[in-house]
Design a protein around this motif. Structure first.
Motif, PDB file in Angstrom:
ATOM      1  N   UNK A  29       0.628  -1.254   0.052  1.00  0.00           N
ATOM      2  CA  UNK A  29      -0.087   0.027   0.030  1.00  0.00           C
ATOM      3  C   UNK A  29       1.078   1.097   0.171  1.00  0.00           C
ATOM      4  N   UNK A  30       0.110   2.335  -0.257  1.00  0.00           N
ATOM      5  CA  UNK A  30       0.946   3.674   0.096  1.00  0.00           C
ATOM      6  C   UNK A  30       0.919   4.056   1.198  1.00  0.00           C
ATOM      7  N   UNK A  31       1.693   4.522   1.952  1.00  0.00           N
ATOM      8  CA  UNK A  31       1.537   5.035   3.398  1.00  0.00           C
ATOM      9  C   UNK A  31       0.925   6.536   3.411  1.00  0.00           C
ATOM     10  N   UNK A  32       0.356   6.762   4.410  1.00  0.00           N
ATOM     11  CA  UNK A  32      -0.233   7.987   4.487  1.00  0.00           C
ATOM     12  C   UNK A  32      -1.739   8.152   3.757  1.00  0.00           C
ATOM     13  N   UNK A  33      -2.125   9.314   3.905  1.00  0.00           N
ATOM     14  CA  UNK A  33      -3.469   9.568   3.497  1.00  0.00           C
ATOM     15  C   UNK A  33      -3.563  10.763   2.357  1.00  0.00           C
ATOM     16  N   UNK A  34      -4.384  10.689   1.290  1.00  0.00           N
ATOM     17  CA  UNK A  34      -4.470  11.911   0.390  1.00  0.00           C
ATOM     18  C   UNK A  34      -4.566  13.142   1.059  1.00  0.00           C
ATOM     19  N   UNK A  35      -4.106  14.013   0.564  1.00  0.00           N
ATOM     20  CA  UNK A  35      -4.079  15.278   0.973  1.00  0.00           C
ATOM     21  C   UNK A  35      -5.418  15.931   1.040  1.00  0.00           C
ATOM     22  N   UNK A  36      -5.624  17.019   2.291  1.00  0.00           N
ATOM     23  CA  UNK A  36      -7.077  17.620   1.994  1.00  0.00           C
ATOM     24  C   UNK A  36      -6.833  18.661   0.937  1.00  0.00           C
ATOM     25  N   UNK A  37      -7.917  18.711   0.027  1.00  0.00           N
ATOM     26  CA  UNK A  37      -7.876  19.452  -1.099  1.00  0.00           C
ATOM     27  C   UNK A  37      -7.973  20.868  -0.852  1.00  0.00           C
ATOM     28  N   UNK A  38      -8.412  21.160   0.421  1.00  0.00           N
ATOM     29  CA  UNK A  38      -8.657  22.525   0.668  1.00  0.00           C
ATOM     30  C   UNK A  38      -7.347  23.213   1.288  1.00  0.00           C
ATOM     31  N   UNK A  39      -6.496  22.330   1.706  1.00  0.00           N
ATOM     32  CA  UNK A  39      -5.235  22.730   2.203  1.00  0.00           C
ATOM     33  C   UNK A  39      -4.068  21.800   1.765  1.00  0.00           C
ATOM     34  N   UNK A  40      -3.683  21.822   0.279  1.00  0.00           N
ATOM     35  CA  UNK A  40      -2.706  20.945   0.143  1.00  0.00           C
ATOM     36  C   UNK A  40      -1.269  21.207   0.368  1.00  0.00           C
ATOM     37  N   UNK A  41      -0.436  20.362   0.372  1.00  0.00           N
ATOM     38  CA  UNK A  41       0.786  20.571   0.900  1.00  0.00           C
ATOM     39  C   UNK A  41       1.599  21.414  -0.303  1.00  0.00           C
ATOM     40  N   UNK A  42       2.752  22.217   0.339  1.00  0.00           N
ATOM     41  CA  UNK A  42       3.563  22.973  -0.732  1.00  0.00           C
ATOM     42  C   UNK A  42       4.252  22.077  -1.677  1.00  0.00           C
ATOM     43  N   UNK A  43       4.418  22.623  -2.944  1.00  0.00           N
ATOM     44  CA  UNK A  43       5.449  22.013  -3.769  1.00  0.00           C
ATOM     45  C   UNK A  43       4.564  20.984  -4.278  1.00  0.00           C
ATOM     46  N   UNK A  44       5.118  19.422  -4.474  1.00  0.00           N
ATOM     47  CA  UNK A  44       4.638  18.340  -5.210  1.00  0.00           C
ATOM     48  C   UNK A  44       3.477  17.869  -3.997  1.00  0.00           C
ATOM     49  N   UNK A  45       2.253  17.695  -4.096  1.00  0.00           N
ATOM     50  CA  UNK A  45       1.275  17.312  -3.223  1.00  0.00           C
ATOM     51  C   UNK A  45       1.785  15.983  -2.647  1.00  0.00           C
ATOM     52  N   UNK A  46       2.403  15.168  -3.395  1.00  0.00           N
ATOM     53  CA  UNK A  46       2.547  13.800  -2.947  1.00  0.00           C
ATOM     54  C   UNK A  46       3.927  13.761  -2.178  1.00  0.00           C
ATOM     55  N   UNK A  47       4.564  14.809  -1.714  1.00  0.00           N
ATOM     56  CA  UNK A  47       5.850  14.652  -1.119  1.00  0.00           C
ATOM     57  C   UNK A  47       5.764  14.232   0.310  1.00  0.00           C
ATOM     58  N   UNK A  48       4.567  14.319   0.782  1.00  0.00           N
ATOM     59  CA  UNK A  48       4.766  13.978   2.375  1.00  0.00           C
ATOM     60  C   UNK A  48       4.510  12.271   2.353  1.00  0.00           C
ATOM     61  N   UNK A  49       4.091  11.717   1.259  1.00  0.00           N
ATOM     62  CA  UNK A  49       3.965  10.391   1.350  1.00  0.00           C
ATOM     63  C   UNK A  49       5.149   9.509   0.347  1.00  0.00           C
ATOM     64  N   UNK A  50       5.836  10.227  -0.218  1.00  0.00           N
ATOM     65  CA  UNK A  50       6.901   9.806  -1.053  1.00  0.00           C
ATOM     66  C   UNK A  50       7.952   9.252  -0.517  1.00  0.00           C
ATOM     67  N   UNK A  51       8.409   7.793  -0.899  1.00  0.00           N
ATOM     68  CA  UNK A  51       9.527   7.277  -0.556  1.00  0.00           C
ATOM     69  C   UNK A  51      10.975   7.733  -1.245  1.00  0.00           C
ATOM     70  N   UNK A  52      10.672   8.672  -2.208  1.00  0.00           N
ATOM     71  CA  UNK A  52      11.723   8.990  -3.024  1.00  0.00           C
ATOM     72  C   UNK A  52      12.005  10.499  -3.360  1.00  0.00           C
ATOM     73  N   UNK A  53      11.500  11.258  -1.997  1.00  0.00           N
ATOM     74  CA  UNK A  53      11.293  12.654  -2.283  1.00  0.00           C
ATOM     75  C   UNK A  53      12.878  13.399  -2.334  1.00  0.00           C
ATOM     76  N   UNK A  54      12.694  14.508  -2.670  1.00  0.00           N
ATOM     77  CA  UNK A  54      14.058  15.121  -2.793  1.00  0.00           C
ATOM     78  C   UNK A  54      14.039  16.508  -2.076  1.00  0.00           C
ATOM     79  N   UNK A  55      15.006  17.152  -1.624  1.00  0.00           N
ATOM     80  CA  UNK A  55      14.907  18.232  -0.846  1.00  0.00           C
ATOM     81  C   UNK A  55      13.912  19.330  -1.400  1.00  0.00           C
ATOM     82  N   UNK A  56      14.059  19.461  -2.666  1.00  0.00           N
ATOM     83  CA  UNK A  56      13.035  20.536  -3.323  1.00  0.00           C
ATOM     84  C   UNK A  56      11.597  20.399  -3.360  1.00  0.00           C
ATOM     85  N   UNK A  57      11.301  18.959  -3.062  1.00  0.00           N
ATOM     86  CA  UNK A  57       9.838  18.537  -3.279  1.00  0.00           C
ATOM     87  C   UNK A  57       8.961  19.344  -2.628  1.00  0.00           C
TER      88      UNK A  57
END
Lengths: 336, 291, 341
Positions: free
Chosen positions: A277-305
């Protein structure tokens, strides 16, 4: 094959007084005639919003705030290109069902409970073929029902008198009533059992081969699309994060989210394997994370994400498009 | 509680309701000391006076001060409204929740009785039962209104309870051997509170309206001033064909104001409970303005 | 018999059973109420009549009154049996307030007036309110909607008889457009066209007050149901089909939103006679409502009992008919058999 439908920079917002929620952001899509395009994503990814926008069926508080949707008509239908977002109600009504029709998730809810099936076929046939005779309506209805294996005498039934699978096949027959160039399908197999699901998928493929319409098929079930679609678009938090040929999406997903989605569904025909499975939950559309919306759940994230929003662009091997910094700066990818 | 106090509808409704409650509690004192008028004083020197500096809303056919009577009427009307609402809500809970929760034969019987009361002409029944009772006190009237007015609420409570009973955790607790009575109090009733409180507010205004209607038809407690008895007196003494508008307009307006107040509170609570309702409406208004 | 017909017959029988039991309960309640009341209503009636006539009543009249209202030294079961027998022969007794007119005669004379006034205005209010409500729910937030919907909420809270009194004061007393009381011109010959015109003139103001104050309830109900229905998938699909707006509204949205309104309409039709008390008291209209008010004022127990019985049976018949019609407009109820109410 020629292009049928193009979405360019399409944004759909849910207006809510002081703060609006963006359900679809800068969506670019191209659909060719006769092609089956799958759109996959978790619930809340904006995929259903996208198809109501493509068919111009959005209702307040949803509104298209930017972008265009271009429909290129066949020369036999008069040719020309229409921007659906700019077309008035009269123009749209003339295009509806003749150019594009829709199949919804639950046929029980999609059919009018107080009208016989025949009447729900008749009103759309009469609307788009002025002066059609009663006999011709009955004959066409029987023909359409026959295409999905429903005996003609069932046309006198009310929706509640039919089985779930039969109702769903009836709505597919209904969608084909005016020979549309495009049929949009919103999870049409979610409400039926697996056996019926296979049967419906087979019918869709068969009918497409015979009649040549294009399909936009929306589902949360990626494995279904891998068998059905020519190309697949993956949506996350209102954006298309990857788009490419079905084979490519399956064999070599480029976006970490696509990979996660692929690994979390069992394929329809394959030996048992371990699912992730993918860890974590989809973001709240009213308050998406900055940058790439997937970065909090991503296992290959970069510093700039969490700072930079990746653009949808060609991936290294040129087999599709993905929106991920991994492909903008492949050299930065951490060794895993 | 906080969002409720920020909602303008709830605020406006509560303010009006509070004013009526204050009038019911301290109205007599206020009339005597601040207005210098006693609602019960008959003054045959000043009958049928239109509004003036001395009698702000004029006087009745017996020379009573209309403003003081209107303030005093708040108590009479509100007491009947509250008591009848208590009775009908209690009966509604008893019939609706029991039928919905216990099911089976209990449901068949209770639901049958509920349906019976829904189709019966309740107002005529109330009127006739009250008519048989020669001396009708305030409490008797409230009792009759309550006893005949519970069926609608019971029906919606039954439907809600049935859906609650079907929920997984309630089912699980039943299988674990939790006593059913305890389940009703710990799991079912708390979830029904929003519906019950809306029903109660509705029943209060229903009771006030029914009391007014009965009083208008001559069924009332002879010694109590209520908005209904004021209108009845006005009608009996031909206030209409004598053009004494200041006599029958204020009490009716007060009933309407109290009704609107409960309506506003219910709407406001609805908006808070279903935020989409309000948002959808605002967005629709924006869309309409833009078009 | 096909299974569909069979199911329909069973559903019909179940509904009929509910209404038969309801009618029996009403009849029994009517028997019990005067017997359960404190004091002795029968004795009160006898005394009232003796005072009025200035002489003692013949024993058989006293006996008849006791049979109707209780107080005979007979077994209650026997009394009940006699009471049922009287009902089936259409004998509701003799009015004490209008001695010696029979209760059935009084009701028969008053009934056409009530049916005409209340029936016409209830149907009008339903049609107008439901129509406007459908439009408001179809296009929420428009100017019509944002004015009418809050106004309807306010109107629903205003006591009807107060609106009626106000209308009577304004239009009949101040402006003199309408007569102050009555149902027809007392000087006109009942066969002349002038009489029928006066019936219209006398009935117009009461009818308008009813339409005015009950319209709002229908409007709000239909508005909210239409609002809910327009969010349904089948309405979305109807729009996707490219059908005209009016077709989507009438055949899809309003057609389904109407269904709960119909139940309310049945209850309202049944409540016509009971509801007429307030209207007819304000406008001194010669219908069943005025008769009931008069019965209560005079403590005319036989008349009260007769009107209550009549009213209840009318409600039950109206509901039964409405239930049967509902089955025609909602095909789903045919399969399940439906709830009794």
């Amino acid at each position: 094959m020629s292009v049928l439908l193009e979405a360019q920079g399409l944004c759909v917002d849910y207006l809510g007084g002081e703060r609006s929620v963006r359900a679809c952001a800068e969506v670019d899509l191209t659909l060719r005639r006769g092609e089956i395009l799958g759109i996959a994503g978790e619930s809340g990814s904006g995929k259903s919003t996208l198809i109501t926008a493509l068919t111009q069926l959005q209702r307040p508080p949803a509104a298209i705030t930017a972008g265009r949707i271009l429909l290129h008509r066949d020369d036999a239908d008069g040719g020309g290109t229409v921007d659906l977002t700019a077309a008035d109600e009269k123009r749209l009504r003339a295009l509806r069902w003749r150019e594009m029709s829709i199949v919804l998730q639950s046929a029980m809810d999609a059919l009018n409970p107080v009208m016989r099936l025949s009447a729900q076929f008749a009103d759309v046939l009469r609307e788009h073929r002025r002066g059609i005779t009663k006999e011709a309506v009955a004959a066409r209805t029987a023909e359409l029902l026959g295409m999905v294996g429903i005996p003609a005498e069932r046309s006198g039934a009310y929706p509640h008198e039919m089985s779930g699978g039969m109702r769903q096949r009836a709505t597919i027959a209904l969608a084909l009533a005016c020979d549309p160039a495009l049929v949009v399908m919103d999870e049409p197999t979610t409400a039926v059992d697996v056996v019926m699901q296979r049967q419906i998928m087979k019918q869709i493929l068969g009918l497409r081969r015979r009649l040549g319409f294009a399909v936009v098929f929306v589902t949360h079930d990626l494995s279904l699309l891998l068998e059905l679609a020519d190309r697949i678009a993956i949506m996350y938090a209102g954006r298309i994060v990857e788009i490419g040929a079905a084979r490519a999406i399956h064999d070599a997903p480029q976006h970490p989210y696509t990979r996660g989605l692929r690994d979390s569904f069992p394929p329809l025909h394959a030996p048992l394997s371990v699912l992730h499975g993918i860890p974590g939950t989809p973001p709240d559309p009213a308050d998406p994370p900055p940058g790439c919306a997937f970065h909090p759940r991503c296992d290959r994230r970069l510093d700039a994400c969490d700072r930079r929003l990746p653009r949808l662009g060609p991936v290294a091997d040129g087999r599709g498009l993905a929106a991920c910094l991994l492909h903008e700066h492949p050299e930065e990818a951490p060794v895993s | 509680m906080k969002p409720a106090l920020r909602n303008p509808k709830v605020l406006a409704g509560s303010a009006i309701a509070l004013l009526v409650v204050l009038a019911a509690l301290f109205g007599d004192w206020f009339s005597v000391h601040a207005l210098g008028q006693d609602p019960h004083t008959l003054d045959y020197l000043v009958i049928n006076q239109p509004p003036s500096g001395h009698h702000l809303l004029g006087t009745t056919g017996s020379g009573e001060d209309v403003l003081a009577q209107t303030i005093a009427g708040a108590r009479g009307s509100l007491v009947v409204g509250l008591v009848s609402a208590l009775i009908s809500t209690a009966l509604g809970i008893l019939f609706g929740v029991c039928a919905g929760f216990f099911g089976g034969v209990a449901d068949t019987v209770l639901n049958f009785i509920t349906n019976l009361f829904i189709v019966m002409p309740v107002f005529a029944l109330t009127l006739i039962v009250a008519g048989y009772l020669n001396n009708t006190g305030t409490m008797t009237i409230a009792l009759i209104i309550g006893v005949f007015g519970w069926a609608g609420g019971a029906r919606s409570l039954r439907a809600q309870t049935m859906s609650l009973r079907g929920r997984d955790h309630v089912q699980a607790m039943r299988m674990l051997g939790e006593s059913r009575t305890r389940l009703v109090f710990s799991e079912v009733l708390p979830r029904l509170y929003p519906l019950i409180s809306a029903m109660f507010l509705h029943a209060v205004i229903g009771g006030v309206l029914a009391e007014a209607g009965l009083a208008f038809l001559g069924v009332s407690s002879p010694n109590t001033i209520s908005w209904g008895t004021m209108i009845q007196n006005a009608q009996n003494q031909n206030a209409i064909i004598n053009g004494l508008w200041w006599w029958f307009l204020p009490p009716g307006f007060c009933i309407a104001a109290l009704g609107t107040a409960t309506g506003l509170i219910n709407f406001g609570i609805d908006e808070i409970a279903n935020p989409r309702l309000g948002a959808a409406r605002r967005a629709a208004q924006q869309a309409v303005k833009a078009a | 018999m096909s299974s569909g017909t069979r199911r329909r017959a069973i559903a019909f029988a179940r509904r009929l059973r509910f209404y038969v039991i309801a009618a029996w309960s009403a009849v029994t309640l009517n028997f019990l109420i005067p017997r359960l009341m404190p004091g002795d209503p029968a004795q009160a009636v006898v005394q009232q009549l003796e005072v009025k006539n200035g002489q003692n009543l013949p024993p058989q009249t006293v006996e008849a009154i006791r049979k109707l209202l209780g107080g005979v030294h007979e077994n209650i079961a026997v009394q009940y049996w006699h009471y049922l027998g009287n009902l089936f022969t259409g004998n509701l007794g003799i009015s004490t307030g209008n001695f010696p007119t029979r209760v059935t005669t009084l009701i028969g004379t008053a009934l056409p007036w009530t049916m005409l006034l209340m029936g016409v205005s209830t149907v009008l209010a339903f049609l107008i309110g439901t129509g406007i409500g459908a439009l408001c729910g179809w296009r929420p937030g428009t100017r019509t909607d944002s004015v009418l919907s809050p106004l309807s909420t306010f109107l629903a809270a205003v006591p009807y008889f107060w609106v009626a009194l106000f209308a009577l004061w304004l239009f009949a007393f101040r402006l003199g457009w309408f007569p102050l009381a009555g149902g027809h011109d007392p000087d006109a010959d009942p066969s002349s066209p002038r009489y029928w015109l006066s019936v219209l003139h006398y009935g117009l103001l009461p009818a308008l007050t009813i339409v005015f104050s009950s319209c709002g309830g229908w409007l709000l109900g239909m508005r909210n149901m239409t609002l809910t229905t327009t969010g349904e998938d089948f309405v979305l699909l109807a729009r996707a089909k490219g059908l005209s707006n009016t077709r989507v509204l009438f055949r899809y949205a309003a057609r389904n939103a109407m269904l709960p309104q119909l139940t309310g309409f049945a209850l309202a039709l049944g409540a016509i006679i009971a509801g007429s008390v307030l209207t007819e008291t304000v406008f001194t209209y010669p219908g069943v409502g005025s008769l009931l008010k008069q019965a209560i004022d005079n403590r005319d127990y036989p008349l009260m009992q007769g009107i209550l019985l009549f009213t209840t049976l009318a409600v039950l018949v109206a509901n039964f008919l409405a239930d049967s019609v509902y089955v025609l407009v909602d095909p789903r109820t045919r399969a399940q058999g439906g709830d009794a109410s």
